[in-house]
Design an enzyme around this catalytic site. Structure first.
Site, PDB file in Angstrom:
ATOM      1  N   CYS A 113       0.514   4.635   6.968  1.00  0.00           N
ATOM      2  CA  CYS A 113       0.124   4.511   8.222  1.00  0.00           C
ATOM      3  C   CYS A 113       0.981   3.689   9.255  1.00  0.00           C
ATOM      4  CB  CYS A 113      -1.191   3.703   8.049  1.00  0.00           C
ATOM      5  SG  CYS A 113      -2.376   4.629   6.839  1.00  0.00           S
ATOM      6  N   CYS A 129     -19.117   2.370   8.643  1.00  0.00           N
ATOM      7  CA  CYS A 129     -18.568   1.413   9.772  1.00  0.00           C
ATOM      8  C   CYS A 129     -17.152   2.617   9.876  1.00  0.00           C
ATOM      9  CB  CYS A 129     -17.999   0.353   9.374  1.00  0.00           C
ATOM     10  SG  CYS A 129     -16.988  -0.530  10.594  1.00  0.00           S
ATOM     11  N   CYS A 145       0.506   0.011  10.139  1.00  0.00           N
ATOM     12  CA  CYS A 145       0.134  -0.917   9.085  1.00  0.00           C
ATOM     13  C   CYS A 145       1.224  -1.988   8.527  1.00  0.00           C
ATOM     14  CB  CYS A 145      -0.807  -0.209   8.172  1.00  0.00           C
ATOM     15  SG  CYS A 145      -1.572  -1.399   7.221  1.00  0.00           S
ATOM     16  N   ARG A 205     -17.586  -2.387  17.739  1.00  0.00           N
ATOM     17  CA  ARG A 205     -16.971  -3.657  17.240  1.00  0.00           C
ATOM     18  C   ARG A 205     -15.740  -3.793  18.132  1.00  0.00           C
ATOM     19  NH1 ARG A 205     -16.773  -4.036  11.662  1.00  0.00           N
ATOM     20  NH2 ARG A 205     -18.816  -4.692  12.060  1.00  0.00           N
ATOM     21  N   CYS A 242     -19.376  -5.542   3.956  1.00  0.00           N
ATOM     22  CA  CYS A 242     -18.622  -4.484   4.240  1.00  0.00           C
ATOM     23  C   CYS A 242     -17.524  -4.368   3.226  1.00  0.00           C
ATOM     24  CB  CYS A 242     -18.318  -4.179   5.825  1.00  0.00           C
ATOM     25  SG  CYS A 242     -17.432  -2.824   6.174  1.00  0.00           S
ATOM     26  N   CYS A 245     -16.324  -8.695   5.788  1.00  0.00           N
ATOM     27  CA  CYS A 245     -15.714  -7.696   5.532  1.00  0.00           C
ATOM     28  C   CYS A 245     -14.677  -7.900   4.306  1.00  0.00           C
ATOM     29  CB  CYS A 245     -15.183  -6.746   6.698  1.00  0.00           C
ATOM     30  SG  CYS A 245     -16.545  -6.565   8.010  1.00  0.00           S
ATOM     31  N   CYS A 259       0.801  -1.002   0.067  1.00  0.00           N
ATOM     32  CA  CYS A 259       0.075   0.000   0.018  1.00  0.00           C
ATOM     33  C   CYS A 259       0.923   1.119  -0.096  1.00  0.00           C
ATOM     34  CB  CYS A 259      -0.939  -0.165   1.100  1.00  0.00           C
ATOM     35  SG  CYS A 259      -2.139   1.506   1.039  1.00  0.00           S
TER      36      CYS A 259
HETATM   37  N1  SAM Z   1      -6.705   0.655   3.174  1.00  0.00           N
HETATM   38  C1  SAM Z   1      -7.869   0.768   3.708  1.00  0.00           C
HETATM   39  C2  SAM Z   1      -8.022   1.927   4.650  1.00  0.00           C
HETATM   40  O1  SAM Z   1      -6.899   2.112   5.346  1.00  0.00           O
HETATM   41  O2  SAM Z   1      -9.052   2.493   5.007  1.00  0.00           O
HETATM   42  C3  SAM Z   1      -8.294  -0.634   4.407  1.00  0.00           C
HETATM   43  C4  SAM Z   1      -7.767  -1.424   5.087  1.00  0.00           C
HETATM   44  S1  SAM Z   1      -6.955  -0.809   6.670  1.00  0.00           S
HETATM   45  C5  SAM Z   1      -5.865  -2.401   7.212  1.00  0.00           C
HETATM   46  C6  SAM Z   1      -8.335  -1.013   7.741  1.00  0.00           C
HETATM   47  C7  SAM Z   1      -8.001  -0.408   9.201  1.00  0.00           C
HETATM   48  O3  SAM Z   1      -7.470  -1.527  10.048  1.00  0.00           O
HETATM   49  C8  SAM Z   1      -7.345   0.565   9.571  1.00  0.00           C
HETATM   50  O4  SAM Z   1      -8.082   1.734   9.330  1.00  0.00           O
HETATM   51  C9  SAM Z   1      -6.858   0.685  10.728  1.00  0.00           C
HETATM   52  O5  SAM Z   1      -7.730   1.302  11.685  1.00  0.00           O
HETATM   53  C10 SAM Z   1      -6.923  -0.829  11.095  1.00  0.00           C
HETATM   54  N2  SAM Z   1      -5.600  -1.558  11.341  1.00  0.00           N
HETATM   55  C11 SAM Z   1      -4.703  -1.776  10.302  1.00  0.00           C
HETATM   56  N3  SAM Z   1      -3.457  -2.232  10.739  1.00  0.00           N
HETATM   57  C12 SAM Z   1      -3.666  -2.241  12.190  1.00  0.00           C
HETATM   58  C13 SAM Z   1      -2.944  -2.800  13.451  1.00  0.00           C
HETATM   59  N4  SAM Z   1      -1.682  -2.924  13.095  1.00  0.00           N
HETATM   60  N5  SAM Z   1      -3.689  -2.691  14.576  1.00  0.00           N
HETATM   61  C14 SAM Z   1      -4.675  -2.169  14.728  1.00  0.00           C
HETATM   62  N6  SAM Z   1      -5.683  -1.761  13.953  1.00  0.00           N
HETATM   63  C15 SAM Z   1      -5.225  -1.780  12.435  1.00  0.00           C
HETATM   64 FE1  SF4 Z   2      -2.826   1.175   3.532  1.00  0.00          FE
HETATM   65 FE2  SF4 Z   2      -2.757  -0.014   5.791  1.00  0.00          FE
HETATM   66 FE3  SF4 Z   2      -3.059   2.714   5.670  1.00  0.00          FE
HETATM   67 FE4  SF4 Z   2      -5.026   1.004   4.863  1.00  0.00          FE
HETATM   68  S1  SF4 Z   2      -4.129   1.102   6.896  1.00  0.00           S
HETATM   69  S2  SF4 Z   2      -4.310   2.714   3.709  1.00  0.00           S
HETATM   70  S3  SF4 Z   2      -3.834  -0.994   3.974  1.00  0.00           S
HETATM   71  S4  SF4 Z   2      -1.123   1.552   4.990  1.00  0.00           S
END
Ligand code: SAM
Ligand code: SF4
Length: 352
Positions: free
Chosen positions: A62, A194, A65, A266, A134, A102, A58
Site C-alpha cells: 500500500c 467499517c 503505509c 469518521r 473493531c 479499534c 506488512c
Molecule cells: N492491514 C490492515 C488493512 O490494510 O486492512 C489494517 C491496517 S491499515 C493501517 C488500516 C487503514 O488505515 C488502511 O486501510 C488505510 O485506509 C488507513 N491508512 C493507513 N496508512 C495511512 C496513511 N498514511 N494515511 C491515511 N490513512 C492511512
Molecule cells: Fe499492510 Fe499498511 Fe496495507 Fe494494511 S495498509 S495491508 S498494514 S501495508
C-alpha cells in the site's frame, strides 16, 4: 434538494453522485447538515481509540503505509502485543470517554493459530468492559469472520481506499475484488462494517465520486465510513503528495453524509492537521466519529492524533458529548438487509 437525497438508497448512479458532489459548497454543506441533524439528532460524537496491536513488516505494498515492508519508513516490525497490555489501554480509554477500541494489525490476512486466538481473547476481554471492539486484520476467510463474531466483535474495518480504477496505482499486491470479498464475508455475520477511503493519494475528483458511489451501493451501507486524509509518510511512494484542501475534504464528507445518512462518518487520519474551526466545519458537514489518543499517535508515530484532553475541550466548546457504546443489535437495521448471497455482494459495484 431532490427528494431522494438524504434517503437510504443503494442504486446510485455516478452522474447523480457527481451532481451532488459538484454543487456550490455552501449548498452542499447546508443539505448535509440538514440530513445529519435529521438522522443523528443527538449532539454526540463517537470517540474511538486505535491500538496498533501488530506494527510494521506488512507484506502488502500500500503506497501510503508506514507499515509496509516494501518501503524504508523507519518503522521497525514489532510482535503482536500481549493481551493484558491492550486491555489496559482499553480501560484507560474508557475512563476518558472512548466508546470504541479499534485493533489494527499490519497483516495481509488473518491466519489461524495462536496469534488469531490471542486477538479473539482481546476482543472478549475488551467487550466485557462494555466497549465496542473493531478489528482491522486484513483479509478474512468465512470461518475467521464467524469466530470473530462469536467472540463478540462489534465491527470489522476494511477500507476500499479509492476508486476501482485508481486502486492499482496505489496497491498492487491485492485487488479491489479481494477487498469486496472480505467485506462480503463480514456481511455473512452480525458484525457491523467499517469501510471508507483516503483522500490525497493523487486521485481525481472522478475517483472520489466513484469511491463514494461504490460505498453507497453496498447494501446495507457500511455502518461506519472512515474518511482519512493522507498522512504523508517519508519513504513511501506517496510521501510528496500535496495536502488535501479543507474545501475538498468537506465536499467528500458532505456527499458521504447525503448518500449514507444513517452511517457514522469518521474523520480519521489527518484530523490533527486541521484547526478547531476546520474540524467544526467537518462536524457540520456530517462527521460524527473521531479517533482520539493518549500518546499523540494513531497507528504509528507517523500518523499524529489529537489527545483526549484536546478533544474533550473541543467537544465541550461545540456543545457535543462523547456517545456511549452501543450493541450490535442497536446498530444493525434489519430492514436494510436483503440477505444477499456472496456472489451478489461481490458483484456490487459502480452503476455506470
Ligand atoms: N492491514 C490492515 C488493512 O490494510 O486492512 C489494517 C491496517 S491499515 C493501517 C488500516 C487503514 O488505515 C488502511 O486501510 C488505510 O485506509 C488507513 N491508512 C493507513 N496508512 C495511512 C496513511 N498514511 N494515511 C491515511 N490513512 C492511512
Ligand atoms: Fe499492510 Fe499498511 Fe496495507 Fe494494511 S495498509 S495491508 S498494514 S501495508
Amino acid at each position: 434538494m431532490t427528494n431522494q437525497v438524504g434517503t437510504c438508497r443503494w442504486d446510485w448512479q455516478i452522474a447523480e453522485v457527481q451532481a451532488i458532489y459538484a454543487q456550490p459548497l455552501l449548498d452542499l454543506l447546508h443539505q448535509a447538515a440538514t440530513v445529519h441533524r435529521q438522522y443523528h439528532p443527538q449532539p454526540e460524537i463517537q470517540v474511538c481509540k486505535l491500538v496498533s496491536i501488530k506494527t510494521g513488516g506488512c507484506p502488502e505494498d500500500c503506497g501510503y503505509c508506514a507499515q509496509s515492508a516494501h518501503y524504508d519508513t523507519g518503522i521497525a516490525p514489532q510482535p503482536l502485543m500481549p493481551v493484558a497490555e491492550v486491555v489496559a489501554i482499553a480501560q484507560r480509554a474508557k475512563a476518558q470517554g472512548v466508546s470504541r477500541v479499534c485493533l489494527g494489525a499490519a497483516w495481509r490476512e488473518a491466519r489461524p493459530g495462536k496469534q488469531f486466538d490471542q486477538v479473539l481473547d482481546m476482543i472478549r476481554q475488551i467487550t466485557a468492559l462494555g466497549l465496542e471492539v473493531c478489528c482491522t486484520l486484513g483479509m478474512l476467510t468465512p470461518e475467521q469472520a464467524q469466530r470473530l463474531s462469536e467472540a463478540g466483535l462489534y465491527a470489522y474495518n476494511h477500507n476500499l481506499d479509492t476508486s476501482r480504477r485508481y486502486y492499482p496505482q496505489v496497491i498492487t499486491t491485492r485487488s479491489y475484488d479481494d477487498r469486496l470479498n472480505t467485506l462480503a464475508q463480514v456481511r455473512q455475520t452480525p458484525i457491523t462494517l467499517c469501510c471508507g477511503g483516503i483522500l490525497g493519494l493523487g486521485e481525481s475528483h472522478r475517483d472520489r465520486v466513484e469511491l463514494l458511489t461504490t460505498l453507497a451501493n453496498l447494501r446495507p451501507h457500511p455502518e461506519s465510513v472512515p474518511i482519512n486524509l493522507l498522512s504523508r509518510v517519508p519513504g513511501t511512494p506517496l510521501a510528496e503528495q500535496a495536502p488535501v484542501p479543507i474545501w475538498e475534504a468537506l465536499r467528500v464528507i458532505a456527499t458521504a453524509r447525503l448518500l449514507m445518512p444513517k452511517s457514522d462518518i469518521r474523520l480519521a487520519a489527518g484530523r490533527a492537521q486541521l484547526s478547531p474551526s476546520e474540524q467544526a466545519l467537518c462536524f457540520l458537514a456530517g462527521v460524527n466519529s473521531i479517533f482520539s489518543s493518549d500518546d499523540g499517535q494513531m497507528l504509528t508515530r507517523t500518523t499524529p492524533c489529537p489527545s483526549y484532553q484536546q478533544d474533550q475541550a473541543l467537544l465541550a466548546q461545540l456543545g457535543l458529548t462523547p456517545r456511549p457504546p452501543r450493541s450490535r443489535g442497536q446498530t444493525l437495521t434489519p430492514g436494510d438487509r436483503p440477505s444477499p448471497s456472496l456472489e451478489q455482494l461481490q458483484r456490487i459495484d459502480i452503476n455506470e
